[in-house]
Structure formats: structure tokens, C-alpha cells
Design an enzyme around this catalytic site. Structure first.
Site, PDB file in Angstrom:
ATOM      1  N   HIS A  88      40.309 -20.018  49.351  1.00  0.00           N
ATOM      2  CA  HIS A  88      40.625 -21.193  48.532  1.00  0.00           C
ATOM      3  C   HIS A  88      41.858 -20.817  47.718  1.00  0.00           C
ATOM      4  O   HIS A  88      42.009 -19.649  47.331  1.00  0.00           O
ATOM      5  CB  HIS A  88      39.548 -21.505  47.495  1.00  0.00           C
ATOM      6  CG  HIS A  88      38.176 -21.793  48.039  1.00  0.00           C
ATOM      7  ND1 HIS A  88      37.279 -20.804  48.337  1.00  0.00           N
ATOM      8  CD2 HIS A  88      37.540 -22.959  48.267  1.00  0.00           C
ATOM      9  CE1 HIS A  88      36.145 -21.363  48.754  1.00  0.00           C
ATOM     10  NE2 HIS A  88      36.273 -22.664  48.720  1.00  0.00           N
ATOM     11  N   ASP A 106      41.176 -18.631  44.740  1.00  0.00           N
ATOM     12  CA  ASP A 106      40.683 -17.261  44.970  1.00  0.00           C
ATOM     13  C   ASP A 106      41.813 -16.251  44.878  1.00  0.00           C
ATOM     14  O   ASP A 106      41.604 -15.110  44.483  1.00  0.00           O
ATOM     15  CB  ASP A 106      40.093 -17.098  46.383  1.00  0.00           C
ATOM     16  CG  ASP A 106      39.029 -18.104  46.713  1.00  0.00           C
ATOM     17  OD1 ASP A 106      38.371 -18.600  45.783  1.00  0.00           O
ATOM     18  OD2 ASP A 106      38.863 -18.395  47.919  1.00  0.00           O
ATOM     19  N   ASP A 113      21.936 -22.861  48.081  1.00  0.00           N
ATOM     20  CA  ASP A 113      22.872 -22.216  48.997  1.00  0.00           C
ATOM     21  C   ASP A 113      22.978 -20.734  48.619  1.00  0.00           C
ATOM     22  O   ASP A 113      23.872 -20.349  47.880  1.00  0.00           O
ATOM     23  CB  ASP A 113      24.231 -22.925  48.828  1.00  0.00           C
ATOM     24  CG  ASP A 113      25.158 -22.715  49.996  1.00  0.00           C
ATOM     25  OD1 ASP A 113      24.710 -22.220  51.038  1.00  0.00           O
ATOM     26  OD2 ASP A 113      26.350 -23.071  49.858  1.00  0.00           O
TER      27      ASP A 113
END
Ligand code: XLS
Ligand code: NI
Ligand code: NI
Length: 435
Positions: free
Chosen positions: A99, A102, A305
Site C-alpha cells: 500500500h 506502507d 480477519d
């Protein structure tokens, strides 16, 4: 500079080795069903879980021991690039994903963020050229920044929509610069909390407009990665628009995005939606839209998740069976969207965890290839649908029958002689392939 001094390039040593820092099943050059394992699997490392995840959870502080922190956020970001490519190289993973947030600090403004991204991607590009490691996909994080509290392309505020558009434009510029093969949209906050204040149709129209702008911009700059939509039913939003593969396909078809979009399916997202991973892959494959895979696994006892590294051979076998049926996953790959457990906080756990995941997928690939070679499922299915091969069944498939002709046929039949499916037997034979 090395960040993992004690770790050498990971080698395949076979199932009997006692060396924990070695592959026991993943043998990159070994040919399985006509292709090397690395060509089948196209492993990718996720920048976020590997470099920026700190082991904190809603109840606890960061625990991960990491040795790449510098004096400033930019220094840390640069160190991370070094360390990241060391990990990819030593693991022999040829792809990576990130991303925007990141890899570089957001700074105090969008302009500063973009400058930081330019500087860091110069470094990343150098590393890519040196190592031959390629960009599987990048994406824009349009869910962490407070401005995205009500979504990005599905936001209620036009200025937020513009910020999101700017991030995606930059993302595509970076994808071009780094030769990205795919570009992902995961709509973490593209959903809603309550219908009491939400215009669902309007929000979805806006998302479609957003995607069309991305397609148009790709065309304009002469860079067209495969666009991928990554379904997930919930978390962080209560209702996410791309609930599962079938819902995402309905969206793609409604807005005529079929030629430009495929799906990136994640194992833990499948289970959150009440499906198996192989179900989601099969849905995508059936629509001709299997793009890429985010490899991980959930915990049956936890409803969120958890993004665990995949260690379940049953699941990876059935997933790889679908991939083989699809004729492969390229230009997609198998991206470890997986994080080490909080108690696996040591540096070397980054290697141990990826080795576990790569070995588990290697075993899945081998078992799936054997199942295919023996035509185990194929023969089973051929037999199961055999009544459609001749007689009235063949006429139905050929489109030669209608409700009246079938009524006449049915009226002349005694009861149907339905054979048993022997499901337990099938599952026990499948076990023989796994172990
Ligand atoms: C989160 C998603 C995310 C996407 C990329 O659940 O899996 O990591 O893969 O934004
Ligand atoms: Ni993912
Ligand atoms: Ni996820």
C-alpha cells in the site's frame, strides 16, 4: 548492510531436514505438471505485514522486535526497503505488494506524501533492478487516514473523493514506474454503517465512476495493469459492498467493467463471508475473472480477519486444484497477506512464517497436481453428470427441449433412479492424496 545476519538464502532440504530455516517441500525449480513450482506459485511478500505490522492489538502494545528503526520516519522507511528486499531475496520470493502508506510516511500534506513516495520508490526501483524482484501489485490505503471515516470512493464528501482519486492517480504512476503487473482495490471502508443515512445506489455509482477514472488514467499514461477487486464481507465496515466474489462480479457486470477487472481472492475473507477459499476461487474462475490470491487463513474460533499464515494443507490443495483448473494464476500470484502471531515477535519468525506458508502451498500444489493427473475429481464429476451426455440429457444441453416436451418425457418415466454420492468415501480418498 544486512538486517538478518544469521540467515542465509533459504534452500530446499527435503522433508527430512531438521533445519528450521529451510524449505521442506517448496523446491522452486522442481517441475510439477509441466512447470516449475515457482512458476506455478508466483509467491509474493506483503510489505504491510512484513515491514510495518508491529504486533499490537486492541489490548496490547507493539511487541515485534525489529531492527530497522532510524532517527526519522524517512530514515526508517529507507531502512525498511533494504530489509524488505533482503527478506524477499533470501526467501526466493519473486514478487511483492504494497500500500502507498506502507512504504513512505504521509508527512503533513498530500504533496509531502507524494514527494516521500517518489524518493522511496527510487530506492525500491534500484532494488528491483538489482534483484529482479517484481511488483505483483500495489494499492492505495484509503481506509486508515481519518478522512476516510465514511469511505473513499463511497464517501459522502466530494473532497474526500478527490483525495482518494489523487492517491489512486499516484498509485498508478508508481505502478508504471515499477512495472506493476496488477493494481488492487480493496474497499475496506467502501460500505456503510446504517441505511438510515446511506444512499446505497448513489455510493455504488460513485465507486463505478471512480474505477472508470482509474481505467481512463491507465490508458492515458500507457500503463495498464490488470485491475483487481478484492472482496471482503465486513471489517472494518459493517456492510462492505464487495461482500464476496459473486457480489463483486454483479458489480463488475452491472457497470460494464468486465474487460478491465478481475478478482483478488483472500482465504480469510472467504471464510468471513461464510464460504471456503476454493468456493471463492471457483466462482471467479467460472466467471473468467480469477486474478490473484491473497494467501492466509482464519481461525474457525475467531470471527475476524486474523490473517494467519496458511498451514492447512487441505485448504491449499483445494485452492491449488482450482488454480490448476484455471490454467494458472498469472499475471496474478500468491501473495502472503499474512502476519506472524503476536507471540511470534522475533525477527526470524518472519522467515519461519513465510517458509511455513510456502511449504504449505507447495504441498497443496503437489497434491492438486496428482489429483489432476489421476483425474480423480474429473472422473467423479463425469460419472455424476453422465445422464446429460446422452438421451434426454444431451437434448437438454443442446437446447432442443422445452417445458412441454420435458413434461411429456417425465410423464412416461417411473421414479428416478438416483445413485448415492458416497461423499465420505470421496473425502477419505482425498486424505490419501494429502498425506
Ligand atoms: C485487508 C485486505 C488488505 C488488502 C489490500 O483485509 O486483505 O490487506 O489485501 O488492501
Ligand atoms: Ni488482502
Ligand atoms: Ni484481509
Amino acid at each position: 548492510m544486512t538486517y538478518f545476519e544469521k540467515i542465509e538464502k533459504i534452500k530446499y532440504e527435503g522433508p527430512k531436514t531438521k533445519n528450521p530455516i529451510a524449505f521442506r517441500h517448496y523446491n522452486p525449480e522442481e517441475i510439477i505438471a509441466g512447470k516449475s513450482m515457482k512458476e506455478h506459485l508466483r509467491f509474493s511478500i506483503a510489505y504491510w505485514h512484513t515491514m510495518t505490522q508491529d504486533g499490537s492489538d486492541p489490548f496490547g502494545n507493539p511487541v515485534n522486535q525489529r531492527n530497522w528503526f532510524g532517527e526519522t520516519p524517512m530514515e526508517t522507511a529507507k531502512n525498511r526497503v533494504e530489509a524488505f528486499f533482503e527478506i524477499c531475496e533470501k526467501l526466493g520470493a519473486e514478487y511483492f505488494c504494497f500500500h502507498d502508506v506502507d512504504i513512505a510516511p504521509e508527512g503533513d500534506s498530500l504533496a509531502e506524501f507524494f514527494e516521500n513516495l517518489d524518493e522511496i520508490t527510487d530506492l525500491i526501483k534500484e532494488k528491483m533492478d538489482q534483484t529482479g524482484i517484481k511488483l505483483l501489485w500495489n494499492t492505495a490505503n484509503m481506509f486508515s487516514n481519518p478522512r476516510y471515516v465514511n469511505g473513499a470512493a463511497s464517501t459522502n464528501h466530494a473532497n474526500v473523493y478527490a483525495f482518494a482519486a489523487a492517491q489512486v492517480k499516484k498509485g498508478l504512476d508508481l505502478s508504471k514506474k515499477l512495472g506493476g503487473e496488477n493494481y488492487v482495490f480493496w474497499g475496506g471502508r467502501e460500505g456503510y454503517e446504517t441505511l438510515l443515512n446511506t444512499d446505497m445506489g448513489f455510493e455504488q455509482d460513485n465507486i463505478a465512476r471512480f474505477f472508470k477514472m482509474a481505467i481512463a488514467y491507465g490508458e492515458k499514461i500507457g500503463h495498464k495493469p490488470q485491475f483487481l477487486l478484492e472482496p471482503k464481507p465486513k471489517e472494518p465496515s459493517k456492510h462492505q459492498y464487495d461482500f464476496d466474489a459473486a457480489t463483486a462480479m454483479a458489480f463488475i457486470q452491472k457497470y460494464n467493467l468486465t474487460g478491465d477487472f478481475k478478482l483478488n481472492l483472500e482465504a480469510n475473507h472467504a471464510t468471513l463471508a461464510g464460504h471456503t477459499f476454493e468456493h471463492e476461487i471457483a466462482v471467479a474462475r467460472t466467471y473468467g475473472a480469477l486474478g490473484s490470491l491473497d494467501a492466509n487463513q482464519g481461525d474457525v474460533l475467531l470471527g475476524w480477519d486474523t490473517d494467519e499464515f496458511p498451514t492447512n494443507i487441505y485448504d491449499t490443495t483445494l485452492a491449488m486444484y482450482e488454480v490448476l483448473d484455471n490454467g494458472g494464476i498469472a499475471p496474478g500470484g500468491i501473495n502472503f497477506d499474512a502476519k506472524v502471531r503476536r507471540s511470534s515477535f522475533a525477527m526470524e519468525d518472519l522467515f519461519l512464517a513465510h517458509i511455513a506458508g510456502m511449504d504449505t502451498f507447495a504441498r497443496g500444489l503437489k497434491a492438486a497436481a496428482k489429483l489432476k493427473e489421476d483425474k480423480f475429481f474429473e472422473d467423479l464429476k463425469a460419472e455424476r453428470y453422465s445422464s446429460f451426455k446422452s438421451g434426454i440429457g444431451a437434448e437438454i444441453v443442446a437446447g432442443k427441449e422445452d417445458l412441454e416436451s420435458l413434461t411429456n418425457y417425465a410423464l412416461n418415466q417411473s421414479e428416478v433412479d438416483m445413485p448415492s454420492s458416497h461423499i465420505e468415501y470421496i473425502k477419505s480418498v482425498l486424505n490419501d492424496y494429502l498425506i
